[in-house]
Design an enzyme around this catalytic site. Structure first.
Site, mmCIF file in Angstrom:
data_model
loop_
_atom_site.group_PDB
_atom_site.id
_atom_site.type_symbol
_atom_site.label_atom_id
_atom_site.label_comp_id
_atom_site.label_asym_id
_atom_site.label_seq_id
_atom_site.Cartn_x
_atom_site.Cartn_y
_atom_site.Cartn_z
ATOM 1 N N GLU A 157 36.980 1.108 57.956
ATOM 2 C CA GLU A 157 37.498 1.994 56.898
ATOM 3 C C GLU A 157 37.498 3.458 57.322
ATOM 4 O O GLU A 157 36.966 4.323 56.630
ATOM 5 C CB GLU A 157 36.671 1.781 55.619
ATOM 6 C CG GLU A 157 36.665 0.333 55.166
ATOM 7 C CD GLU A 157 35.811 0.073 53.932
ATOM 8 O OE1 GLU A 157 35.350 1.029 53.288
ATOM 9 O OE2 GLU A 157 35.585 -1.110 53.622
ATOM 10 N N ASN A 170 38.632 -2.324 61.462
ATOM 11 C CA ASN A 170 38.757 -3.062 60.211
ATOM 12 C C ASN A 170 39.058 -2.089 59.076
ATOM 13 O O ASN A 170 38.456 -1.010 59.022
ATOM 14 C CB ASN A 170 37.416 -3.794 59.950
ATOM 15 C CG ASN A 170 37.454 -4.762 58.786
ATOM 16 O OD1 ASN A 170 38.331 -5.632 58.728
ATOM 17 N ND2 ASN A 170 36.522 -4.618 57.850
ATOM 18 N N HIS A 206 41.263 -7.301 50.089
ATOM 19 C CA HIS A 206 40.681 -7.284 48.740
ATOM 20 C C HIS A 206 41.837 -7.023 47.771
ATOM 21 O O HIS A 206 42.353 -5.901 47.693
ATOM 22 C CB HIS A 206 39.639 -6.174 48.592
ATOM 23 C CG HIS A 206 38.390 -6.375 49.393
ATOM 24 N ND1 HIS A 206 37.485 -7.383 49.119
ATOM 25 C CD2 HIS A 206 37.897 -5.700 50.457
ATOM 26 C CE1 HIS A 206 36.478 -7.303 49.980
ATOM 27 N NE2 HIS A 206 36.705 -6.313 50.808
ATOM 28 N N GLU A 231 38.080 -9.969 54.719
ATOM 29 C CA GLU A 231 37.264 -9.820 53.501
ATOM 30 C C GLU A 231 38.036 -10.287 52.255
ATOM 31 O O GLU A 231 37.985 -9.677 51.206
ATOM 32 C CB GLU A 231 36.813 -8.363 53.335
ATOM 33 C CG GLU A 231 36.069 -7.815 54.545
ATOM 34 C CD GLU A 231 35.495 -6.431 54.326
ATOM 35 O OE1 GLU A 231 35.440 -5.977 53.166
ATOM 36 O OE2 GLU A 231 35.095 -5.776 55.318
ATOM 37 N N ASP A 279 39.372 -11.587 48.939
ATOM 38 C CA ASP A 279 39.058 -12.064 47.600
ATOM 39 C C ASP A 279 40.207 -11.643 46.674
ATOM 40 O O ASP A 279 40.896 -10.663 46.951
ATOM 41 C CB ASP A 279 37.701 -11.574 47.072
ATOM 42 C CG ASP A 279 37.411 -10.092 47.316
ATOM 43 O OD1 ASP A 279 36.230 -9.742 47.474
ATOM 44 O OD2 ASP A 279 38.366 -9.281 47.350
HETATM 45 O O1 G3I Z 1 19.145 -3.170 49.252
HETATM 46 C C1 G3I Z 1 19.129 -2.558 47.974
HETATM 47 C C2 G3I Z 1 17.931 -3.042 47.186
HETATM 48 O O2 G3I Z 1 16.743 -2.602 47.825
HETATM 49 C C3 G3I Z 1 18.001 -2.496 45.760
HETATM 50 O O3 G3I Z 1 16.943 -3.040 45.005
HETATM 51 C C4 G3I Z 1 19.341 -2.905 45.156
HETATM 52 C C5 G3I Z 1 19.497 -2.401 43.726
HETATM 53 O O4 G3I Z 1 19.765 -1.029 43.755
HETATM 54 O O5 G3I Z 1 20.414 -2.339 45.934
HETATM 55 C C6 G3I Z 1 20.414 -2.899 47.230
HETATM 56 O O6 G3I Z 1 21.478 -2.336 47.962
HETATM 57 C C7 G3I Z 1 22.760 -2.874 47.599
HETATM 58 C C8 G3I Z 1 23.383 -3.518 48.843
HETATM 59 O O7 G3I Z 1 24.715 -3.973 48.573
HETATM 60 C C9 G3I Z 1 22.562 -4.696 49.354
HETATM 61 O O8 G3I Z 1 22.515 -5.681 48.348
HETATM 62 C C10 G3I Z 1 23.628 -1.730 47.125
HETATM 63 O O9 G3I Z 1 23.123 -1.269 45.884
HETATM 64 C C11 G3I Z 1 25.064 -2.206 46.933
HETATM 65 O O10 G3I Z 1 25.914 -1.092 46.691
HETATM 66 C C12 G3I Z 1 25.572 -2.876 48.219
HETATM 67 O O11 G3I Z 1 26.877 -3.369 47.960
HETATM 68 C C13 G3I Z 1 27.587 -3.814 49.131
HETATM 69 C C14 G3I Z 1 28.777 -2.867 49.370
HETATM 70 O O12 G3I Z 1 29.533 -3.341 50.505
HETATM 71 C C15 G3I Z 1 28.295 -1.461 49.624
HETATM 72 O O13 G3I Z 1 29.397 -0.659 49.917
HETATM 73 C C16 G3I Z 1 28.119 -5.212 48.863
HETATM 74 O O14 G3I Z 1 27.019 -6.116 48.762
HETATM 75 C C17 G3I Z 1 29.054 -5.651 49.982
HETATM 76 O O15 G3I Z 1 29.711 -6.869 49.636
HETATM 77 C C18 G3I Z 1 30.135 -4.595 50.235
HETATM 78 O O16 G3I Z 1 30.890 -5.001 51.340
HETATM 79 C C19 G3I Z 1 31.934 -4.081 51.752
HETATM 80 C C20 G3I Z 1 32.155 -4.281 53.228
HETATM 81 O O17 G3I Z 1 30.930 -4.086 53.919
HETATM 82 C C21 G3I Z 1 33.239 -3.332 53.747
HETATM 83 N N1 G3I Z 1 34.490 -3.508 52.985
HETATM 84 C C22 G3I Z 1 34.318 -3.369 51.533
HETATM 85 C C23 G3I Z 1 33.285 -4.383 51.040
HETATM 86 C C24 G3I Z 1 33.179 -4.342 49.522
HETATM 87 O O18 G3I Z 1 32.705 -3.087 49.102
#
Ligand code: G3I
Length: 316
Positions: free
Chosen positions: A130, A174, A210, A238, A240
């Site tokens: 990105e 990507n 997406h 990715e 969905d």
């Molecule tokens: O690890 C913390 C945890 O300690 C905490 O308790 C919890 C609640 O606040 O948050 C956890 O972190 C989260 C993390 O995922 C791990 O679960 C973040 O809040 C959350 O924002 C994060 O979301 C991820 C997102 O990327 C972040 O940008 C999604 O799971 C993940 O599916 C998403 O994936 C991205 C790709 O990497 C790149 N392309 C877009 C795609 C969708 O956004």
């Protein structure tokens, strides 16, 4: 009638999913689908900087190692994700670092992690994620810490460090909103053309896909083909299809199935499209919280979308 495992009908292509260690080891329905349907996995978060390199000189490989170990047990490969990105950086990687320091830690990060997984089954890495601007009015590149500190050179640096670390893994750039023909895809096309002209090592382009319901670009196949014609692999990384609903109507399920069919058919029509990866497995474990977006329901039932994916691969 039960569907065949999608990994088998997808051959010779890989069919994959983003894999999440929280659900893999806590939800047996999720685990069963992960064990049977996929031939390639992407760690959803476990290889991102904030998880894998949380402090200077401190690496936490455990969460990703668990996913890599699982992939070995089910004879699947992995896509590494990701190195240069504007999100989920570790807090210590911040604006206080100089450009020289950023360059040094980028090389160390890429080299250390690719070395750690050198003997494993990592098939490809999203080296840069990105990086193309969504507005393009100021620059082709997003203003993220990496481009602010190192300029657009950071792309060449990251790919060069990665090739030096592991010459046999596929190096991908990507992005999202680059799936159909358009200004952002043209910008990425120009970046990739420039990299190849400058002999920067790159092997593939990842198209995240997406999409909202009914939003699959009609030019997806044509766009995949023009990148492939550069002599690169392409991959759906990715996928969905967000219905935007917690309880879709039958018509919405049919449209979602049609959209999955369109994306998989576009990949299957492009020789160098090597894999289709959905961003998750079941709706209740999607990053899009509370919506119907993936081929399997929260109780593991295959939706019309799953049938459509099988049909698209079988028709290839
Ligand atoms: O690890 C913390 C945890 O300690 C905490 O308790 C919890 C609640 O606040 O948050 C956890 O972190 C989260 C993390 O995922 C791990 O679960 C973040 O809040 C959350 O924002 C994060 O979301 C991820 C997102 O990327 C972040 O940008 C999604 O799971 C993940 O599916 C998403 O994936 C991205 C790709 O990497 C790149 N392309 C877009 C795609 C969708 O956004």
């Amino acid at each position: 009638t039960a569907l065949p495992p999608i990994r088998s009908v997808a051959q010779p292509r890989f069919f994959g999913a983003a894999l999440n260690s929280t659900f893999l080891f806590n939800d047996p329905i999720y685990t069963k689908l992960a064990e049977t349907q996929f031939s390639i996995f992407t760690p959803e978060n476990e290889m991102k900087w904030e998880v894998i390199h949380p402090f200077p000189n401190v690496y936490n490989f455990t969460p990703a190692d668990e996913l890599v170990k699982f992939s070995h047990t089910v004879n699947a490969r992995m896509r590494g994700h990701n190195f240069v990105w504007g999100s989920q950086l570790a807090p210590w990687v911040n604006d206080s670092l100089t450009a020289t320091e950023m360059d040094i830690i980028l090389k160390e990060h890429i080299t250390t992690i690719m070395d750690h997984y050198k003997k494993d089954n990592i098939y490809a890495w999203d080296i840069v994620n990105e990086i193309v601007s969504d507005t393009l009015n100021v620059s082709t590149f997003k203003q993220i810490l990496w481009t602010q500190k190192l300029g657009e050179e950071v792309v060449a640096k990251a790919f060069t460090y990665a090739r030096a670390a592991n010459p046999s893994v596929k190096l991908y750039i990507n992005d999202y909103s680059i799936e159909g023909l358009g200004p952002k895809s043209d910008a990425l096309f120009g970046i990739v053309q420039g990299m190849m002209k400058d002999k920067i090592p790159i092997d593939g382009v990842g198209f995240q896909c997406h999409f909202g319901l009914g939003q699959v670009p009609a030019t997806l196949q044509q766009n995949l083909q023009r990148f492939a014609d550069l002599g690169l692999d392409v991959a759906i990384t990715e996928l969905d299809i967000n219905t935007g609903s917690t309880s879709p109507t039958d018509a919405m399920f049919a449209q979602q199935a049609q959209d999955y069919l369109s994306v998989v058919s576009a990949c299957a029509a492009v020789k160098r499209c090597v894999s289709v990866t959905t961003w998750g497995i079941m709706d209740n474990h999607s990053w899009i919280v509370g919506k119907d977006v993936l081929p399997w329901t929260g109780t593991g039932e295959a939706k019309p979308a799953a049938t459509a994916i099988v049909q698209a691969f079988e028709a290839a």
